[in-house]
Write an enzyme that holds these catalytic residues in place. Structure first.
Site, PDB file in Angstrom:
ATOM      1  N   GLU A  24      47.734 -10.782  25.879  1.00 29.43           N
ATOM      2  CA  GLU A  24      47.462 -11.510  24.645  1.00 29.43           C
ATOM      3  C   GLU A  24      48.380 -11.084  23.513  1.00 29.43           C
ATOM      4  O   GLU A  24      48.878  -9.963  23.468  1.00 29.43           O
ATOM      5  CB  GLU A  24      46.003 -11.361  24.248  1.00 29.43           C
ATOM      6  CG  GLU A  24      45.572  -9.950  24.024  1.00 29.43           C
ATOM      7  CD  GLU A  24      44.058  -9.841  23.901  1.00 29.43           C
ATOM      8  OE1 GLU A  24      43.360 -10.442  24.732  1.00 29.43           O
ATOM      9  OE2 GLU A  24      43.590  -9.151  22.997  1.00 29.43           O
TER      10      GLU A  24
ATOM     11  N   CYS B  45      51.722  -9.507  16.829  1.00 31.80           N
ATOM     12  CA  CYS B  45      51.310  -8.250  17.442  1.00 31.80           C
ATOM     13  C   CYS B  45      51.496  -8.398  18.954  1.00 31.80           C
ATOM     14  O   CYS B  45      50.824  -9.207  19.598  1.00 31.80           O
ATOM     15  CB  CYS B  45      49.846  -7.988  17.074  1.00 31.80           C
ATOM     16  SG  CYS B  45      49.235  -6.472  17.767  1.00 31.80           S
TER      17      CYS B  45
ATOM     18  N   CYS C 189      45.661  -0.686  29.874  1.00 31.76           N
ATOM     19  CA  CYS C 189      46.163   0.534  29.245  1.00 31.76           C
ATOM     20  C   CYS C 189      45.511   1.731  29.917  1.00 31.76           C
ATOM     21  O   CYS C 189      44.331   1.704  30.239  1.00 31.76           O
ATOM     22  CB  CYS C 189      45.855   0.536  27.749  1.00 31.76           C
ATOM     23  SG  CYS C 189      46.565   1.978  26.913  1.00 31.76           S
TER      24      CYS C 189
ATOM     25  N   CYS D  83      41.330   4.986  24.988  1.00 27.30           N
ATOM     26  CA  CYS D  83      40.697   5.279  23.701  1.00 27.30           C
ATOM     27  C   CYS D  83      39.294   4.673  23.739  1.00 27.30           C
ATOM     28  O   CYS D  83      39.116   3.537  24.172  1.00 27.30           O
ATOM     29  CB  CYS D  83      41.516   4.684  22.551  1.00 27.30           C
ATOM     30  SG  CYS D  83      43.188   5.335  22.503  1.00 27.30           S
TER      31      CYS D  83
ATOM     32  N   CYS E 236      38.332   1.038  22.314  1.00 27.90           N
ATOM     33  CA  CYS E 236      39.289  -0.052  22.522  1.00 27.90           C
ATOM     34  C   CYS E 236      38.977  -0.864  23.767  1.00 27.90           C
ATOM     35  O   CYS E 236      38.732  -0.307  24.839  1.00 27.90           O
ATOM     36  CB  CYS E 236      40.684   0.554  22.634  1.00 27.90           C
ATOM     37  SG  CYS E 236      41.930  -0.618  23.170  1.00 27.90           S
TER      38      CYS E 236
ATOM     39  N   CYS F  95      42.637  -5.311  19.931  1.00 25.93           N
ATOM     40  CA  CYS F  95      43.481  -5.497  21.105  1.00 25.93           C
ATOM     41  C   CYS F  95      42.670  -5.580  22.394  1.00 25.93           C
ATOM     42  O   CYS F  95      41.720  -4.869  22.601  1.00 25.93           O
ATOM     43  CB  CYS F  95      44.527  -4.392  21.181  1.00 25.93           C
ATOM     44  SG  CYS F  95      43.827  -2.749  21.237  1.00 25.93           S
TER      45      CYS F  95
END
Ligand code: SF4
Length: 360
Positions: free
Chosen positions: A95, A116, A123, A127, A130, A344
């Site tokens: 995205e 962005c 990922c 975190c 997130c 995100c």
């Protein structure tokens, strides 16, 4: 040549394109013609490059990939932040977020259109706040998949983008070579021509790569996601801090700022009862003063399935005023994407779950 070994045309630098031309018995000026078709005229196949000899186009088609990203969904919010979900050639979903006017984001003027970009599928850094970390890491994006986000978003939105932040899905510094290759194309006059000072890479704190980036010629900006002013707080929400603690990270930031003669930005997502205390604000103020860094405060966007929440507006303002009182240049981002899940990874996650539920 195997399929895997084929380069993609939008991953190649001008010098690479010249080499391809020469290897195929063509003059090197063909490279500029190709770049013009790709980045100015924005064609989607070699066949459309009508001033190249037919034979040359046929050979290019054999030897070089020309992939493109398919738009799957667009979400727009009332304040016109838009979120684009793209499907890549291997069916991965990524995205990209378009933010039309970002008040003084990363030193830019407020009339800039910021995009962005995602740099990885998923990922690995996990975190705790997130959505991108929720499903783990799939793979790095290739340079063309990063460049294509800019081209496809401009095409779909009809907007000219003039500010880039690598702050979407993925940790850009964990895919540094591909990210830099893409950014060189995005920056080059023969490419998309976006000034290096309008390009920002964000990292969760990969200290060795911050030092590596300091040696890079491109004068891009660096934003460090701090999200905590002590190891205790960072350990709680950012596993990367156990590998590179605050002292190691700040030493790398200091090295970067001195080496590049550049002012860093610290990103700080304000999460209620986690990192929003006055004590954290004072400590963050001391760190930012010492490194002469700016601070961007971002109120947390709620992620479905995660326990965190955003502090009250009063708490956010109090945090900001403590920072300012300690002499730090700080902004509080009144988050533009809150009503479309713009944090995100959230659109991707939502769509993937819907596709899984409804079948292909
Ligand atoms: S905040 Fe960034 S580095 Fe951390 S898990 Fe999400 S995408 Fe990865």
């Amino acid at each position: 040549m195997t399929k895997e070994a084929k380069p993609d045309i939008k991953s190649l630098q001008l010098g690479d394109l010249e080499k391809v031309a020469r290897d195929l018995g063509e003059p090197s000026y063909r490279a500029r013609q190709i770049a013009d078709w790709l980045y100015q005229k924005r064609v989607q196949s070699f066949d459309e490059m009508t001033d190249l000899p037919r034979q040359f186009r046929a050979r290019l088609t054999e030897l070089v990939d020309f992939s493109k990203s398919d738009l799957v969904r667009v979400l727009g919010s009332r304040d016109t932040t838009r979120k684009f979900l793209f499907r890549l050639s291997d069916e991965s979903l990524i995205e990209t977020v378009l933010i039309p006017a970002s008040p003084a984001l990363y030193g830019s003027r407020s009339d800039r259109r910021t995009i962005c970009l995602s740099t990885q599928v998923g990922c690995a850094y996990g975190c705790k706040f997130c959505a991108s970390g929720l499903e783990g890491f799939s793979r790095n994006l290739s340079p063309n998949e990063i460049v294509d986000q800019v081209i496809a978003t401009e095409q779909e939105s009809g907007e000219k983008i003039d500010n880039i932040v690598c702050m979407g899905m993925g940790e850009p510094l964990a895919n540094l070579d591909n990210v830099l290759r893409a950014l060189r194309i995005i920056n080059a006059p023969w490419g998309l021509g976006i000034g290096a000072r309008h390009i920002t890479i964000s990292t969760s704190g990969l200290a060795p790569q911050i030092r590596q980036l300091a040696g890079e010629k491109l004068q891009i900006r660096l934003a460090v996601s701090l999200h905590g002013a002590t190891d205790d707080v960072r350990n709680q929400i950012m596993p990367i801090n156990r590998r590179y603690n605050l002292e190691t990270l700040l030493a790398a930031c200091d090295y970067y700022a001195r080496h590049k003669k550049q002012r860093l930005t610290f990103e700080y997502i304000l999460i209620a009862n986690v990192n929003d205390s006055s004590d954290q604000a004072r400590r963050l103020g001391r760190i930012a003063r010492r490194l002469d860094a700016k601070v961007n405060l971002i109120p947390y966007n709620t992620v479905h399935g995660l326990p965190w929440s955003r502090p009250t507006t009063e708490q956010q303002e109090q945090f900001l005023s403590i920072l300012r009182a300690s002499g730090v240049a700080a902004t509080l981002r009144r988050e533009k994407g809150h009503d479309i899940d713009a944090a995100c990874g959230q659109l991707r996650l939502q769509t993937k779950r819907q596709l899984q539920n409804t079948g292909p």
